[in-house]
Write an enzyme that holds these catalytic residues in place. Structure first.
Site, PDB file in Angstrom:
ATOM      1  N   ASN A 178      -5.272  12.919   0.594  1.00 59.97           N
ATOM      2  CA  ASN A 178      -4.399  12.137   1.250  1.00 59.97           C
ATOM      3  C   ASN A 178      -5.038  11.270   2.420  1.00 59.97           C
ATOM      4  O   ASN A 178      -6.330  11.505   2.218  1.00 59.97           O
ATOM      5  CB  ASN A 178      -3.282  13.080   1.922  1.00 59.97           C
ATOM      6  CG  ASN A 178      -2.168  12.119   2.270  1.00 59.97           C
ATOM      7  OD1 ASN A 178      -1.620  11.296   1.813  1.00 59.97           O
ATOM      8  ND2 ASN A 178      -1.795  12.594   3.741  1.00 59.97           N
ATOM      9  N   ASP A 235      -1.899  11.122  -2.278  1.00 60.90           N
ATOM     10  CA  ASP A 235      -2.204  10.213  -3.145  1.00 60.90           C
ATOM     11  C   ASP A 235      -2.755  10.778  -4.553  1.00 60.90           C
ATOM     12  O   ASP A 235      -2.331   9.904  -5.730  1.00 60.90           O
ATOM     13  CB  ASP A 235      -3.301   9.250  -2.682  1.00 60.90           C
ATOM     14  CG  ASP A 235      -2.849   8.488  -1.355  1.00 60.90           C
ATOM     15  OD1 ASP A 235      -3.083   9.231  -0.156  1.00 60.90           O
ATOM     16  OD2 ASP A 235      -2.317   7.353  -1.442  1.00 60.90           O
ATOM     17  N   ARG A 238      -7.358  -0.156  -6.745  1.00 63.41           N
ATOM     18  CA  ARG A 238      -7.658   1.037  -5.851  1.00 63.41           C
ATOM     19  C   ARG A 238      -8.036   2.127  -6.734  1.00 63.41           C
ATOM     20  O   ARG A 238      -7.041   2.520  -7.773  1.00 63.41           O
ATOM     21  CB  ARG A 238      -6.487   1.085  -4.789  1.00 63.41           C
ATOM     22  CG  ARG A 238      -6.692  -0.095  -3.957  1.00 63.41           C
ATOM     23  CD  ARG A 238      -5.651   0.113  -2.825  1.00 63.41           C
ATOM     24  NE  ARG A 238      -6.299   0.915  -1.859  1.00 63.41           N
ATOM     25  CZ  ARG A 238      -5.522   1.619  -0.808  1.00 63.41           C
ATOM     26  NH1 ARG A 238      -4.373   1.189  -0.694  1.00 63.41           N
ATOM     27  NH2 ARG A 238      -5.881   2.552  -0.126  1.00 63.41           N
ATOM     28  N   ARG A 290       0.758  -1.288  -0.065  1.00 62.11           N
ATOM     29  CA  ARG A 290       0.120   0.001  -0.037  1.00 62.11           C
ATOM     30  C   ARG A 290       0.766   1.148   0.073  1.00 62.11           C
ATOM     31  O   ARG A 290       2.163   1.252   0.021  1.00 62.11           O
ATOM     32  CB  ARG A 290      -0.923  -0.160   1.196  1.00 62.11           C
ATOM     33  CG  ARG A 290      -0.433  -0.401   2.410  1.00 62.11           C
ATOM     34  CD  ARG A 290       0.295   0.246   3.409  1.00 62.11           C
ATOM     35  NE  ARG A 290       0.263   1.638   3.373  1.00 62.11           N
ATOM     36  CZ  ARG A 290       1.141   2.575   3.524  1.00 62.11           C
ATOM     37  NH1 ARG A 290       2.115   2.193   3.613  1.00 62.11           N
ATOM     38  NH2 ARG A 290       0.883   3.890   3.686  1.00 62.11           N
ATOM     39  N   GLY A 291       0.090   2.605  -0.118  1.00 59.63           N
ATOM     40  CA  GLY A 291       1.034   3.671  -0.247  1.00 59.63           C
ATOM     41  C   GLY A 291       1.157   3.908  -1.690  1.00 59.63           C
ATOM     42  O   GLY A 291       1.337   2.879  -2.644  1.00 59.63           O
ATOM     43  N   ALA A 292       1.002   5.184  -2.049  1.00 54.11           N
ATOM     44  CA  ALA A 292       0.785   5.742  -3.541  1.00 54.11           C
ATOM     45  C   ALA A 292       2.077   5.104  -4.455  1.00 54.11           C
ATOM     46  O   ALA A 292       1.794   4.511  -5.431  1.00 54.11           O
ATOM     47  CB  ALA A 292       0.697   6.973  -3.675  1.00 54.11           C
TER      48      ALA A 292
END
Ligand code: MRU
Length: 344
Positions: free
Chosen positions: A241, A231, A91, A51-53
């Site tokens: 975000n 994001d 996502r 996860r995380g951009a």
């Protein structure tokens, strides 16, 4: 980043396999998850194994490359188009995912090897951008500095270094006395679980802050600057975000604390004119109603923490309006939200 003396990236690809640090098992266990199929990589993005951009951008690029490498000789085009759609539906909010899929898809039209090479390039650029963000962001950090960050925009959220935490790592290495306030970031606890784990691992002094304690902490004068990740950033500077970022920005303005966003240009989306064009992911209310962690004997358990019979909302992100953002730290330098068009 080193873990137990060994150099790791958050996610990488070898041959047709994608390897990633399993972020659902941190901070309790450090485990590498392996995916040999683009569908498994999609599932790992959806369930937030990664996860995380930046990390999901790299994962999406690798998944697209896997699809080219595993495509059958018959109905190849159909298979690839379906894979692209599947990856794009994992996502919705982080811009980096769509940016990476497009680049790898275009490259793959030449050959599967070109797709693989492009996916590796996207991951490598994520690392160099994150390093540059650390270099520029370090200029904002004084010799003795208390910094608040929200969620996890560290190396776990990217391929290495991170965005919001990268300036902190650079400042720490330069010998500055940095102290980090890590918002716990309910409901998934990326701050309490992941940012705190990263900072522990790097030996950086920090404490976890309940999400509700931000204003109290700011009123004590114990916060010099706020740096968060992003994001997706709209053309006018409005920034999506992790949920809870917006309220920290409002408080920062009230207390006169500088509020910075750190993000590479791959997070900017000029097709979104303002923040209202950004799709906000709505996740399962299970994440609010239940929490996981180890009990006193060290066994990982999931327990209900809300009244049985109640449901909950779970928007994963919010949008901070550009007028609350002091500046945006990118790999090309620090700019005001109004200066975004000059970047492209
Ligand atoms: O839902 P997540 O954990 O994938 O959310 C992404 C984030 O970690 C944050 O919003 C972060 O601050 C920006 S992504 C580097």
């Amino acid at each position: 980043m080193k873990v137990n003396g060994i150099e790791y990236r958050t996610i990488w690809m070898e041959g047709r396999s994608v390897f990633m640090i399993d972020q659902n098992r941190l901070p309790f266990e450090f485990v590498i998850f392996r995916s040999d199929d683009y569908r498994t990589t999609c599932q790992a993005i959806k369930d937030m194994t990664t996860r995380g951009a930046g990390a999901i951008g790299a994962a999406a690029g690798f998944a697209m490359a896997q699809a080219f490498l595993m495509a059958p000789a018959k109905n190849t085009e159909e298979f690839i188009q379906q894979a692209k759609t599947d990856i794009q539906h994992t996502r919705p909010t982080a811009r980096n995912l769509f940016y990476a899929v497009e680049l790898v898809f275009e490259a793959g039209l030449k050959s599967p090897k070109s797709a693989f090479d492009m996916a590796q390039q996207v991951a490598a650029k994520d690392i160099s951008d994150s390093r540059a963000i650390g270099h520029f962001g370090n200029e904002l950090i004084s010799e003795k500095c208390n910094i608040l960050t929200h969620c996890n925009a560290g190396w776990l959220a990217f391929v290495d270094y991170g965005t919001a935490l990268s300036p902190i790592y650079t400042a720490h290495q330069a010998g500055k006395k940095v102290f980090v306030w890590a918002d716990e970031t309910r409901p998934r606890g990326q701050g309490a679980r992941l940012t705190a784990w990263e900072l522990n691992n790097a030996g950086i002094p920090h404490q976890i802050v309940p999400d509700t304690a931000g204003a109290w902490l700011m009123a004590q004068g114990k916060m010099d600057i706020i740096i968060t990740g992003a994001d997706r950033i709209a053309a006018n500077g409005d920034t999506a975000n992790k949920i809870g970022t917006f309220e920290k920005a409002i408080m920062a303005q009230y207390f006169g604390i500088p509020f910075y966003i750190a993000a590479p240009t791959s997070t900017f989306d000029l097709n979104c004119k303002t923040g209202s064009d950004i799709v906000i992911e709505q996740r399962s209310d299970e994440e609010v109603l239940f929490q996981s962690g180890t009990d006193e004997t060290g066994v990982l358990r999931k327990i209900r923490v809300a009244s049985p019979g109640s449901t909950a909302i779970n928007p994963a992100f919010d949008v901070t309006p550009a007028n609350l953002i002091t500046g945006i730290i990118t790999e090309k330098g620090i700019l005001k939200p109004g200066e975004i068009p000059s970047l492209f």
